[in-house]
Design a protein around this motif. Structure first.
Motif, short mmCIF file in Angstrom:
data_model
loop_
_atom_site.label_atom_id
_atom_site.label_comp_id
_atom_site.label_asym_id
_atom_site.label_seq_id
_atom_site.Cartn_x
_atom_site.Cartn_y
_atom_site.Cartn_z
N UNK A 1 0.84 -1.20 0.00
CA UNK A 1 0.00 0.00 0.00
C UNK A 1 0.88 1.26 0.00
N UNK A 2 1.86 1.24 -0.91
CA UNK A 2 2.88 2.28 -0.97
C UNK A 2 3.48 2.27 -2.37
N UNK A 3 3.81 3.42 -2.91
CA UNK A 3 4.41 3.47 -4.25
C UNK A 3 5.88 3.07 -4.16
N UNK A 4 6.20 1.89 -4.66
CA UNK A 4 7.57 1.37 -4.64
C UNK A 4 8.23 1.72 -5.97
N UNK A 5 9.36 2.42 -5.90
CA UNK A 5 10.06 2.84 -7.12
C UNK A 5 11.02 1.73 -7.59
N UNK A 6 11.49 1.87 -8.81
CA UNK A 6 12.43 0.89 -9.35
C UNK A 6 13.74 0.89 -8.58
N UNK A 7 14.15 2.06 -8.08
CA UNK A 7 15.38 2.14 -7.30
C UNK A 7 15.25 1.33 -6.02
N UNK A 8 14.08 1.39 -5.38
CA UNK A 8 13.85 0.62 -4.16
C UNK A 8 13.93 -0.88 -4.45
N UNK A 9 13.36 -1.28 -5.57
CA UNK A 9 13.39 -2.70 -5.94
C UNK A 9 14.81 -3.14 -6.25
N UNK A 10 15.58 -2.29 -6.93
CA UNK A 10 16.97 -2.63 -7.22
C UNK A 10 17.79 -2.76 -5.94
N UNK A 11 17.53 -1.89 -4.97
CA UNK A 11 18.23 -1.99 -3.68
C UNK A 11 17.87 -3.29 -2.97
N UNK A 12 16.60 -3.67 -3.00
CA UNK A 12 16.16 -4.92 -2.38
C UNK A 12 16.82 -6.10 -3.08
N UNK A 13 16.86 -6.05 -4.40
CA UNK A 13 17.47 -7.13 -5.18
C UNK A 13 18.94 -7.29 -4.83
N UNK A 14 19.68 -6.17 -4.74
CA UNK A 14 21.10 -6.22 -4.38
C UNK A 14 21.30 -6.81 -3.00
N UNK A 15 20.47 -6.40 -2.03
CA UNK A 15 20.58 -6.94 -0.68
C UNK A 15 20.34 -8.44 -0.66
N UNK A 16 19.36 -8.90 -1.44
CA UNK A 16 19.06 -10.33 -1.46
C UNK A 16 20.19 -11.13 -2.10
N UNK A 17 20.79 -10.59 -3.15
CA UNK A 17 21.88 -11.30 -3.81
C UNK A 17 23.14 -11.33 -2.95
N UNK A 18 23.36 -10.29 -2.17
CA UNK A 18 24.55 -10.23 -1.31
C UNK A 18 24.40 -11.06 -0.04
N UNK A 19 23.18 -11.38 0.35
CA UNK A 19 23.00 -12.15 1.59
C UNK A 19 22.92 -13.62 1.35
#
Length: 88
Positions: free
Chosen positions: A70-88
């Motif tokens: 229930x929030x506007x998620x930007x592409x930058x936010x998704x890219x940051x999430x993706x990077x965190x997931x790949x690094x962990x």
């Protein structure tokens, strides 16, 4: 001995029901930040994703992450999430 019930959650990317411990919780905190919740216990509105790129891409492509949080998620936010997931 009594068996514990395993909580099931739906991945917003692939729409499959899976055990909660196999999914990653993305949470929108009360101050409006989008974070990964490794414990699954942070306060805020949460959504669950599988631990793969396909589900993350599908959730962004169909705008499911924004709807679930229930929030506007930007592409930058998704890219940051993706990077965190790949690094962990």
């Amino acid at each position: 001995m009594k068996r514990k019930k395993v909580p099931m959650r739906m991945c917003i990317g692939c729409k499959e029901m899976k055990p909660k411990n196999e999914l990653i919780r993305i949470v929108r905190t009360t101050d409006g930040k989008i974070e990964i919740d490794p414990t699954g216990k942070k306060s805020g509105r949460g959504a669950y994703l599988c631990k793969n790129d396909k589900c993350i891409e599908a959730s962004m492509r169909e705008n499911q992450l924004s709807k679930a949080l229930d929030f506007r998620v930007t592409k930058e936010m998704v890219l940051n999430i993706k990077e965190e997931l790949l690094n962990s």
